[in-house]
Design a protein around this motif. Structure first.
Motif, PDB file in Angstrom:
ATOM      1  N   SER A 123      38.177  79.596  43.345  1.00 54.37           N
ATOM      2  CA  SER A 123      37.271  78.436  43.219  1.00 54.37           C
ATOM      3  C   SER A 123      37.877  77.358  42.321  1.00 54.37           C
ATOM      4  N   ARG A 124      39.154  77.119  42.498  1.00 55.59           N
ATOM      5  CA  ARG A 124      39.886  76.126  41.712  1.00 55.59           C
ATOM      6  C   ARG A 124      41.002  75.559  42.565  1.00 55.59           C
ATOM      7  N   PRO A 125      41.552  74.400  42.188  1.00 51.86           N
ATOM      8  CA  PRO A 125      42.740  73.909  42.884  1.00 51.86           C
ATOM      9  C   PRO A 125      43.900  74.897  42.755  1.00 51.86           C
ATOM     10  N   VAL A 126      44.682  75.009  43.800  1.00 47.09           N
ATOM     11  CA  VAL A 126      45.802  75.946  43.810  1.00 47.09           C
ATOM     12  C   VAL A 126      46.796  75.628  42.700  1.00 47.09           C
ATOM     13  N   THR A 127      47.019  74.344  42.450  1.00 49.07           N
ATOM     14  CA  THR A 127      47.960  73.955  41.395  1.00 49.07           C
ATOM     15  C   THR A 127      47.518  74.476  40.036  1.00 49.07           C
ATOM     16  N   ASP A 128      46.227  74.388  39.744  1.00 51.44           N
ATOM     17  CA  ASP A 128      45.724  74.889  38.464  1.00 51.44           C
ATOM     18  C   ASP A 128      45.888  76.402  38.354  1.00 51.44           C
ATOM     19  N   VAL A 129      45.659  77.101  39.466  1.00 51.16           N
ATOM     20  CA  VAL A 129      45.814  78.555  39.450  1.00 51.16           C
ATOM     21  C   VAL A 129      47.261  78.932  39.137  1.00 51.16           C
ATOM     22  N   ILE A 130      48.203  78.266  39.783  1.00 51.35           N
ATOM     23  CA  ILE A 130      49.619  78.573  39.567  1.00 51.35           C
ATOM     24  C   ILE A 130      50.044  78.235  38.148  1.00 51.35           C
ATOM     25  N   VAL A 131      49.635  77.084  37.644  1.00 51.51           N
ATOM     26  CA  VAL A 131      50.030  76.676  36.291  1.00 51.51           C
ATOM     27  C   VAL A 131      49.471  77.634  35.240  1.00 51.51           C
ATOM     28  N   ASP A 132      48.248  78.089  35.425  1.00 48.39           N
ATOM     29  CA  ASP A 132      47.624  78.974  34.433  1.00 48.39           C
ATOM     30  C   ASP A 132      48.178  80.393  34.486  1.00 48.39           C
ATOM     31  N   ARG A 133      48.509  80.882  35.670  1.00 49.88           N
ATOM     32  CA  ARG A 133      48.897  82.283  35.811  1.00 49.88           C
ATOM     33  C   ARG A 133      50.402  82.510  35.776  1.00 49.88           C
ATOM     34  N   LEU A 134      51.194  81.475  36.043  1.00 52.26           N
ATOM     35  CA  LEU A 134      52.648  81.652  36.110  1.00 52.26           C
ATOM     36  C   LEU A 134      53.250  82.188  34.808  1.00 52.26           C
ATOM     37  N   PRO A 135      52.855  81.694  33.622  1.00 53.22           N
ATOM     38  CA  PRO A 135      53.468  82.233  32.389  1.00 53.22           C
ATOM     39  C   PRO A 135      53.240  83.731  32.207  1.00 53.22           C
ATOM     40  N   PHE A 136      52.095  84.254  32.639  1.00 52.07           N
ATOM     41  CA  PHE A 136      51.831  85.681  32.488  1.00 52.07           C
ATOM     42  C   PHE A 136      52.793  86.510  33.340  1.00 52.07           C
ATOM     43  N   THR A 137      52.997  86.085  34.589  1.00 52.77           N
ATOM     44  CA  THR A 137      53.887  86.835  35.475  1.00 52.77           C
ATOM     45  C   THR A 137      55.338  86.708  35.050  1.00 52.77           C
ATOM     46  N   LEU A 138      55.776  85.493  34.740  1.00 55.72           N
ATOM     47  CA  LEU A 138      57.167  85.300  34.342  1.00 55.72           C
ATOM     48  C   LEU A 138      57.483  86.054  33.055  1.00 55.72           C
ATOM     49  N   GLY A 139      56.573  85.964  32.080  1.00 57.29           N
ATOM     50  CA  GLY A 139      56.815  86.641  30.812  1.00 57.29           C
ATOM     51  C   GLY A 139      56.964  88.135  30.974  1.00 57.29           C
ATOM     52  N   MET A 140      56.021  88.764  31.681  1.00 55.42           N
ATOM     53  CA  MET A 140      56.085  90.209  31.851  1.00 55.42           C
ATOM     54  C   MET A 140      57.265  90.626  32.717  1.00 55.42           C
ATOM     55  N   SER A 141      57.520  89.915  33.811  1.00 55.22           N
ATOM     56  CA  SER A 141      58.597  90.295  34.719  1.00 55.22           C
ATOM     57  C   SER A 141      59.962  90.146  34.069  1.00 55.22           C
ATOM     58  N   LEU A 142      60.184  89.043  33.352  1.00 55.73           N
ATOM     59  CA  LEU A 142      61.483  88.828  32.713  1.00 55.73           C
ATOM     60  C   LEU A 142      61.728  89.850  31.613  1.00 55.73           C
ATOM     61  N   LEU A 143      60.697  90.157  30.822  1.00 59.01           N
ATOM     62  CA  LEU A 143      60.858  91.175  29.787  1.00 59.01           C
ATOM     63  C   LEU A 143      61.158  92.541  30.398  1.00 59.01           C
ATOM     64  N   ALA A 144      60.424  92.900  31.452  1.00 58.06           N
ATOM     65  CA  ALA A 144      60.659  94.185  32.106  1.00 58.06           C
ATOM     66  C   ALA A 144      62.058  94.252  32.702  1.00 58.06           C
ATOM     67  N   LEU A 145      62.500  93.160  33.321  1.00 57.22           N
ATOM     68  CA  LEU A 145      63.837  93.136  33.907  1.00 57.22           C
ATOM     69  C   LEU A 145      64.907  93.235  32.828  1.00 57.22           C
ATOM     70  N   LEU A 146      64.703  92.558  31.697  1.00 56.92           N
ATOM     71  CA  LEU A 146      65.663  92.615  30.596  1.00 56.92           C
ATOM     72  C   LEU A 146      65.735  94.014  30.007  1.00 56.92           C
ATOM     73  N   PHE A 147      64.585  94.605  29.718  1.00 59.70           N
ATOM     74  CA  PHE A 147      64.568  95.957  29.159  1.00 59.70           C
ATOM     75  C   PHE A 147      65.198  96.957  30.121  1.00 59.70           C
ATOM     76  N   ALA A 148      64.849  96.867  31.406  1.00 63.77           N
ATOM     77  CA  ALA A 148      65.385  97.809  32.393  1.00 63.77           C
ATOM     78  C   ALA A 148      66.897  97.670  32.519  1.00 63.77           C
ATOM     79  N   THR A 149      67.400  96.441  32.496  1.00 67.17           N
ATOM     80  CA  THR A 149      68.842  96.222  32.625  1.00 67.17           C
ATOM     81  C   THR A 149      69.597  96.776  31.428  1.00 67.17           C
ATOM     82  N   VAL A 150      69.101  96.491  30.227  1.00 69.07           N
ATOM     83  CA  VAL A 150      69.774  96.978  29.015  1.00 69.07           C
ATOM     84  C   VAL A 150      69.768  98.500  28.966  1.00 69.07           C
ATOM     85  N   ILE A 151      68.607  99.107  29.219  1.00 70.41           N
ATOM     86  CA  ILE A 151      68.508 100.568  29.190  1.00 70.41           C
ATOM     87  C   ILE A 151      69.408 101.193  30.250  1.00 70.41           C
TER      88      ILE A 151
END
Length: 356
Positions: A123-151
């Motif tokens: 119930s919101r513009p698609v642009t607002d949904v992407i802007v609000d949710r993108l940092p959560f996905t990028l933050g978790m995914s990049l951290l997980a990828l970094l930890f997995a690669t190092v380990i």
């Protein structure tokens, strides 16, 4: 008895290629490496354009062939009580009666004009949904990828240098078991143990109900989903790194280094890891779709407010206004990640000579 030397059967071109392949990667100037990396990224960018177009076409074609009626999702509980005129009005308002190719063409026009549409699930513009949710996905995914690669690199290097030992057998067995375990099973086990059983960490969300987002709250709530995604990424990276270290340790170059008195960490750091890390980098590019799929599953289990969760919700509810940009964005992310991993491999060892 006379001994005859075997004639040289290599052509001049093969001799040059053999010399190049046996040369030290560090002897290639940085400027030459930079040109090769820029050229590779430029070619990948050109290939990305038709790929993204085909992916977007596929999303709309599959949506049109879906047996589900998007009108029922738009009206929700009011579908049964809605009159024929109301259903017709909603159908025209959302363009549900047109051909999917026309909807695809209009969608790209809206995207280039800065209007990505309206999400019926959020119930919101698609642009607002992407802007609000993108940092959560990028933050978790990049951290997980970094930890997995190092380990994976560290443990894979240690187990590969001690092939057949206790550490190698334990780590290889655990990695094989985790490789066969779906991410949602890992997530449920973590919730059962650390959230329900021990009560150390929250089971879902990114903040307590009614509270604002804080760094401490994001860290506390993000430990379990990040750990689940990290665990799901480790097995194949670790097994690939271990196999590469085993092959490198048996190579003539490493044997020569041992003969010169080089051993221990100096041998591992200077002669084994630089060669062995290349297959792991190449695997990162091919496993990025798994990272996207794993993030979608993990975010759904933990209620993490990221784009992956929104992608699942939009697919279930036939919210194609949100599904299309998320699917195309996921494809772009995979293509960019693959290009960056290959560019890193070319920079580390320019002898690879990737052309596409």
């Amino acid at each position: 008895m006379t001994t005859q030397l075997a004639p040289n059967t290599q052509s001049p071109g093969e001799e040059v290629a053999a010399q190049c392949c046996s040369s030290d990667p560090g002897s290639v100037p940085r400027r030459t490496r930079g040109r090769r990396v820029v050229g590779l990224l430029g070619r990948r960018l050109l290939m990305m354009i038709p790929t993204v177009v085909l992916v977007s076409l596929g999303v709309f074609a599959v949506a049109a062939a879906s047996p589900f009626d998007p009108l029922t999702e738009h009206l929700g509980d009011d579908y049964q009580s809605a009159t024929a005129s109301q259903r017709e009005a909603v159908t025209q308002a959302y363009g549900l009666d047109g051909h999917w190719f026309g909807a695809w063409w209009r969608w790209w026009g809206d995207v280039f004009s800065g209007d990505a549409g309206w999400s019926s699930t959020q119930s919101r513009p698609v642009t607002d949904v992407i802007v609000d949710r993108l940092p959560f996905t990028l933050g978790m995914s990049l951290l997980a990828l970094l930890f997995a690669t190092v380990i994976a690199i560290v443990v894979g290097a240690l187990t590969g240098m001690r092939r057949g030992g206790l550490l190698d057998r334990v780590c290889t067995g655990v990695a094989a078991m985790l490789a066969a375990t779906p991410p949602f099973v890992v997530s449920l086990v973590l919730v059962s143990v650390f959230a329900v059983g021990l009560g150390w960490l929250p089971a879902a969300g990114a903040r307590r109900p009614g509270d604002a987002y804080t760094v401490a709250g994001l860290f506390t709530h993000g430990v379990l989903p990040c750990l689940a995604l990290t665990i799901s990424m480790i097995p194949w990276l670790l097994l690939t790194m271990r196999a590469a270290v085993v092959d490198a340790a048996a190579s003539e170059a490493v044997r020569g280094a041992r003969a010169r008195g080089i051993g221990g960490w100096a041998l591992l750091r200077g002669h084994v890891v630089p060669v062995s890390v290349l297959p792991t980098l190449a695997l990162l590019g091919t496993r990025l779709p798994e990272l996207v799929a794993g993030a979608a599953i993990v975010e759904s289990v933990f209620g993490w407010p990221g784009l992956a969760e929104a992608l699942v919700d939009s697919a279930v509810a036939l919210d194609f206004s949100l599904l299309a940009p998320l699917a195309v964005g996921s494809a772009v992310l995979v293509l960019i990640g693959s290009a960056v991993s290959d560019a890193a491999a070319v920079w580390i060892d320019p002898r690879i000579g990737l052309r596409a």
